[in-house]
Design an enzyme around this catalytic site. Structure first.
Site, short mmCIF file in Angstrom:
data_model
loop_
_atom_site.label_atom_id
_atom_site.label_comp_id
_atom_site.label_asym_id
_atom_site.label_seq_id
_atom_site.Cartn_x
_atom_site.Cartn_y
_atom_site.Cartn_z
N CYS A 65 0.90 -1.15 0.00
CA CYS A 65 0.00 0.00 0.00
C CYS A 65 0.94 1.20 0.00
O CYS A 65 2.13 1.04 -0.24
CB CYS A 65 -0.96 -0.02 1.20
SG CYS A 65 -0.21 0.04 2.84
N HIS A 98 15.12 -15.65 9.22
CA HIS A 98 14.85 -15.85 10.64
C HIS A 98 13.38 -16.01 10.97
O HIS A 98 13.05 -16.67 11.96
CB HIS A 98 15.41 -14.68 11.46
CG HIS A 98 16.90 -14.72 11.56
ND1 HIS A 98 17.58 -13.89 12.42
CD2 HIS A 98 17.84 -15.45 10.92
CE1 HIS A 98 18.88 -14.12 12.31
NE2 HIS A 98 19.06 -15.06 11.40
#
Length: 147
Positions: A65, A98
């Site tokens: 966005c 991660h």
């Protein structure tokens, strides 16, 4: 690998640019909109991108966005979604390495096209390390279960 792509009007230009690039590289893209510059509500697109992944219609997602904030918040409300708002190559790598993020979120009014491509390439080509990181993701899933 099928990638769902979504944006509101603020991320449309960057979405279309990335989509064109990825199609040229042979990726299977599921574009769920928006496809015009008319103002639309980012929560609808964030939610729908998350649902496409959770329903098995896509493997990963790329959403945007204007700032990337709203659409990533909306996507993260879908159970099982780990949408990471990234602003550089390092965060694009770490969100996968991660956190095993299944959606990369960006700000269409913040990230330039060249950097966006580098971020997308990094995200798509980074493997999840597992190990201690899986333990942490399991804790996130537990939070989802507990509400």
């Amino acid at each position: 690998m099928r990638i769902v792509m979504a944006s509101d009007h603020g991320g449309l230009e960057l979405k279309d640019f990335i989509k064109s690039y990825l199609l040229g590289k042979g990726y299977d893209i599921l574009d769920i909109g928006t496809n015009s510059e008319e103002s639309v509500d980012y929560p609808d697109y964030g939610k729908n991108a998350g649902l496409k992944i959770m329903n098995g219609e896509a493997d990963l997602g790329i959403i945007m966005c204007g700032s990337g904030i709203g659409i990533s918040i909306a996507a993260n409300k879908v159970k099982g979604i780990r949408a990471a708002l990234c602003h550089d190559i390092y965060t694009a790598r770490m969100c996968k390495q991660h956190n095993n993020a299944n959606i990369l979120a960006m700000g269409g009014r913040i990230i330039g096209k060249g950097l966006a491509i580098e971020m997308v390439e990094t995200y798509l080509n980074t493997e999840f390390e597992g190990g201690r990181h899986q333990r942490r993701i399991d804790k996130i899933h537990k939070i989802e279960q507990e509400g």
